[in-house]
Design a protein around this motif. Structure first.
Motif, mmCIF file in Angstrom:
data_model
loop_
_atom_site.group_PDB
_atom_site.id
_atom_site.type_symbol
_atom_site.label_atom_id
_atom_site.label_comp_id
_atom_site.label_asym_id
_atom_site.label_seq_id
_atom_site.Cartn_x
_atom_site.Cartn_y
_atom_site.Cartn_z
ATOM 1 N N UNK A 1 15.954 -26.980 -19.701
ATOM 2 C CA UNK A 1 16.999 -27.084 -18.678
ATOM 3 C C UNK A 1 18.369 -27.334 -19.307
ATOM 4 N N UNK A 2 18.408 -28.145 -20.368
ATOM 5 C CA UNK A 2 19.684 -28.375 -21.051
ATOM 6 C C UNK A 2 20.227 -27.081 -21.644
ATOM 7 N N UNK A 3 19.357 -26.256 -22.177
ATOM 8 C CA UNK A 3 19.799 -24.987 -22.757
ATOM 9 C C UNK A 3 20.224 -23.988 -21.683
ATOM 10 N N UNK A 4 19.447 -23.883 -20.620
ATOM 11 C CA UNK A 4 19.715 -22.902 -19.570
ATOM 12 C C UNK A 4 20.969 -23.273 -18.771
ATOM 13 N N UNK A 5 21.261 -24.570 -18.675
ATOM 14 C CA UNK A 5 22.413 -24.989 -17.861
ATOM 15 C C UNK A 5 23.744 -24.533 -18.454
ATOM 16 N N UNK B 1 18.766 -26.171 -10.553
ATOM 17 C CA UNK B 1 18.420 -26.511 -11.930
ATOM 18 C C UNK B 1 18.609 -28.005 -12.186
ATOM 19 N N UNK B 2 19.742 -28.548 -11.755
ATOM 20 C CA UNK B 2 20.019 -29.963 -11.970
ATOM 21 C C UNK B 2 19.082 -30.858 -11.161
ATOM 22 N N UNK B 3 18.733 -30.432 -9.964
ATOM 23 C CA UNK B 3 17.787 -31.215 -9.155
ATOM 24 C C UNK B 3 16.453 -31.296 -9.869
ATOM 25 N N UNK B 4 15.963 -30.171 -10.366
ATOM 26 C CA UNK B 4 14.676 -30.188 -11.069
ATOM 27 C C UNK B 4 14.763 -30.979 -12.380
ATOM 28 N N UNK B 5 15.857 -30.846 -13.107
ATOM 29 C CA UNK B 5 15.983 -31.594 -14.354
ATOM 30 C C UNK B 5 15.985 -33.099 -14.086
ATOM 31 N N UNK B 6 16.738 -33.530 -13.087
ATOM 32 C CA UNK B 6 16.770 -34.961 -12.770
ATOM 33 C C UNK B 6 15.430 -35.441 -12.226
ATOM 34 N N UNK B 7 14.768 -34.607 -11.440
ATOM 35 C CA UNK B 7 13.449 -34.974 -10.927
ATOM 36 C C UNK B 7 12.450 -35.148 -12.065
ATOM 37 N N UNK B 8 12.417 -34.213 -12.989
ATOM 38 C CA UNK B 8 11.496 -34.320 -14.123
ATOM 39 C C UNK B 8 11.848 -35.497 -15.031
ATOM 40 N N UNK B 9 13.116 -35.795 -15.144
ATOM 41 C CA UNK B 9 13.544 -36.954 -15.933
ATOM 42 C C UNK B 9 13.059 -38.250 -15.291
ATOM 43 N N UNK C 1 21.173 -41.945 -16.974
ATOM 44 C CA UNK C 1 22.472 -42.188 -16.348
ATOM 45 C C UNK C 1 23.498 -41.140 -16.733
ATOM 46 N N UNK C 2 23.536 -40.784 -18.011
ATOM 47 C CA UNK C 2 24.481 -39.767 -18.476
ATOM 48 C C UNK C 2 24.165 -38.403 -17.859
ATOM 49 N N UNK C 3 22.888 -38.082 -17.721
ATOM 50 C CA UNK C 3 22.504 -36.790 -17.137
ATOM 51 C C UNK C 3 22.898 -36.704 -15.666
ATOM 52 N N UNK C 4 22.612 -37.744 -14.909
ATOM 53 C CA UNK C 4 22.958 -37.730 -13.480
ATOM 54 C C UNK C 4 24.479 -37.681 -13.305
ATOM 55 N N UNK C 5 25.200 -38.469 -14.095
ATOM 56 C CA UNK C 5 26.666 -38.454 -14.000
ATOM 57 C C UNK C 5 27.230 -37.080 -14.381
ATOM 58 N N UNK C 6 26.709 -36.497 -15.456
ATOM 59 C CA UNK C 6 27.159 -35.169 -15.862
ATOM 60 C C UNK C 6 26.897 -34.149 -14.772
ATOM 61 N N UNK C 7 25.723 -34.175 -14.187
ATOM 62 C CA UNK C 7 25.384 -33.206 -13.152
ATOM 63 C C UNK C 7 26.284 -33.368 -11.936
#
Length: 159
Positions: A25-29, A41-49, A90-96
């Motif tokens: 997901x980091x690469x595809x984003x 994409x971000x919803x699924x990445x945060x959900x999996x995280x 936290x950094x991922x959610x804030x970035x998204x």
């Protein structure tokens, strides 16, 4: 390290799968086609995280050390993994959130430098998260954490 039950093997497999999905997901984003696709994409990445951190916590809670009230031994062994996982989440959610606000052109969020800063922080934390999370997942799968043996007494004496 030999895993004694299929449950630990399954949990370890799921945790490693979530790490791989996060990396993908980091690469595809970086190459979004549409803002709606980026949102999904971000919803699924945060959900999996969140699911990967939840599985790790369930593994911690099922250890003999945790059930016996010896949480400080677990904290000593997994403090860095927990801290980096929380920071990365936290950094991922804030970035998204900032990235999506920028994509939707919300004028209330000046996100040029903020977006670059969050992107840099999240990408710099990601290798540490992958390494420490994988290491913690493999270590917590060790059968010694689930048995009452002399190993626990030695860990308590080193404190």
């Amino acid at each position: 390290m030999k895993l004694s039950t299929p449950r630990y093997t399954f949990c370890l497999f799921v945790q490693l799968m979530f790490l791989l999905l996060d990396l993908i997901f980091n690469c595809v984003s970086l190459f979004p086609r549409s803002r709606d696709g980026l949102l999904v994409l971000f919803i699924f990445q945060d959900l999996f995280l969140i699911l990967s951190i939840t599985i790790m916590l369930m593994m911690f809670f099922s250890t003999y050390l945790f059930q016996a009230g010896l949480v400080e031994v677990l904290m000593r062994k997994f403090l860095w993994a927990a801290a980096v996982s929380a920071g990365y989440a936290g950094a991922s959610v804030a970035l998204h959130a900032v990235w999506l606000a920028d994509k939707w052109g919300d004028a209330h969020h000046p996100s040029g430098p903020t977006l670059v800063l969050l992107f840099t922080v999240q990408r710099c934390l990601s290798p540490w998260y992958y390494y420490l999370y994988k290491r913690a997942a493999m270590r917590v799968s060790d059968p010694r954490f689930y048995e009452d043996i002399d190993w626990i007494n030695r860990q308590l004496q080193t404190n």
